[in-house]
Design an enzyme around this catalytic site. Structure first.
Site: not given
Length: 473
Positions: A114, A144, A216-217
């Protein structure tokens, strides 16, 4: 960062800088003797150079606008769709930032799907100030995860650890780019394993209480040996910021998916062609089973591997390829981890008998061709989930209401044009009750076979109901 009370991608511009937030602890209790008394400075210094900031330029996307209505409905929107109570508005260019980490000297970088979804340009910023244009090598929306590649010398490498050895209570350190600050370290513990967020069939998250936020993804979670044991992907939050509940994809799953993405750019998964229901003690007893372990088959897709292999509605799958099946989620992960074409042994309880079947798995690409119901729904441009007891409680609807909840409406799609929205409940279509996506697809396919151009759908929104006309593709 995906947010549970909303799944959303941050859209913060990049601001390089380095900060380290260390957890304050009390040393009075003997139970805390295992905590590193010197703190985590040596660990952060060791692993931080392998962590990168990822800046992306994305295609124009639909930005949300405020949505009124029942606050319980807005909370539901947050859980599935992003910031509180939002719906579609005007398309605007998007710039965003996330995190990632370098996994080998060839310049491969791991991040979240994402973070780079729809990206036209991707720039990777190293801790030492260098920056490089990156190419997207592969992406997998089901888990993801994404793999990028940069052409750069003298790279610091992060090493994967064994997430199966990670225990609840183990210390972990997350490093990433929260709110565009870059190079931020936070510490906490693994607070749970095997979390299912209902975001996909392969959910198996580590839950951590190290503070992580938007940005932080895709960043790594390190154990105290400096090994990556997880990749940050989602948080639970009522306000978009950290409240101490984050979720990371376990490193063993990441390592497996990344290897396929590096080699093929995509992940090939096995496909069985069944719909499943978990057992509770009451249901297991009614089926004559002593335990509630297993997955109950509720639907078998026509011309699927399951149908060809002899699996029937009402079978309880208790073993897959030599491993005991705990529940439907476990079976879905095992099937997805297998390769199309694999021939596997599946044991099922059928009445009083225990039957072993040989099934050759197919590919998910075959599923689309085999399931006209999915094709019909896809043509409308929306996604659905069954209305279960948890969603009834969240949406504040009666226990006896049946239907399916719309979780996504593609901008400009047929569904959007007729005015249905995310969070609407489809109660019936063409005067037929719908309890699953397949029910809706079957109704649409049947109407198409009859030569009809549209069907009437009863839609519940908040406290009211209305009819919408759904086109038949």
């Amino acid at each position: 960062m995906k947010v549970i009370s909303g799944i959303a991608t941050h859209r913060k511009t990049l601001a390089l800088g380095v900060a380290a937030t260390l957890m304050a602890v009390s040393w009075a209790s003997p139970a805390l003797a295992a905590i590193p008394q010197e703190g985590f400075a040596d660990l952060v210094e060791q692993v931080e150079p392998s962590v990168v900031t990822i800046e992306v330029s994305k295609k124009a996307s639909v930005q949300p606008t405020q949505f009124g209505g029942d606050p319980r409905t807005n909370e539901f929107f947050q859980r599935f769709f992003g910031a509180p109570g939002q719906g579609p508005a005007e398309a605007q260019p998007v710039r965003g930032a996330g995190s990632g980490f370098i996994i080998d000297a060839d310049g491969f970088v791991v991040t979240n799907y994402h973070v780079v979804e729809g990206a036209e340009e991707v720039t990777v910023h190293l801790v030492d100030g260098r920056e490089y244009e990156a190419t997207i090598v592969g992406q997998d929306d089901k888990t993801d995860l994404a793999v990028l590649k940069i052409d750069a010398p003298d790279l610091d490498i992060a090493q994967f650890g064994d997430s199966d050895d990670t225990r609840v209570g183990d210390w972990v350190v997350a490093i990433g780019n929260p709110f565009g600050l870059g190079g931020t370290a936070t510490a906490g513990i693994v607070s749970a394993r095997g979390r299912d967020l209902r975001s996909g069939p392969y959910d198996d998250y580590l839950q951590i209480d190290a503070p992580v936020n938007r940005g932080n993804s895709g960043g790594p979670v390190f154990n105290t040996d400096g090994e990556v044991v997880g990749v940050n992907t989602a948080i639970i939050s009522p306000n978009g910021g950290s409240v101490g509940i984050g979720f990371a994809i376990p490193s063993n799953q990441v390592d497996e998916i990344v290897a396929e993405l590096k080699q093929d750019g995509v992940v090939e998964r096995g496909w069985l062609g069944v719909s499943l229901q978990d057992l509770d003690e009451e249901l297991a007893s009614s089926l004559g089973l002593e335990a509630s372990a297993g997955a109950l088959v509720t639907e078998v897709t026509g011309d699927s591997p399951a149908a060809k292999g002899g699996i029937e509605i009402g079978d309880v799958i208790v073993e897959f390829d030599g491993s005991a099946v705990e529940n439907g989620k476990y079976l879905a992960r095992r099937v997805g981890a297998a390769d199309p074409g694999d021939k596997v042994a599946i044991r099922v309880h059928r009445g009083d008998d225990l039957v072993t079947l040989k099934v050759r798995l197919g590919s998910p690409s075959n599923a689309v061709a085999a399931n006209t119901a999915e094709q019909a729904i896809e043509s409308l441009g929306m996604s659905l989930v069954p209305l279960d007891d948890e969603l009834r409680a969240e949406l504040g609807v009666d226990e006896d209401l049946s239907g399916v909840v719309i979780t996504r409406v593609e901008p400009g799609s047929a569904a959007a044009e007729v005015g249905v929205r995310r969070g609407d409940i489809l109660v019936s279509v063409d005067r037929q009750t719908v309890r699953s996506a397949k029910d809706l697809g079957d109704v649409l396919a049947g109407a198409k076979a009859d030569g009809r151009e549209s069907v009437a759908a009863l839609v519940k929104r908040g406290a009211g109901q209305r009819y919408a006309v759904l086109p038949v593709a």
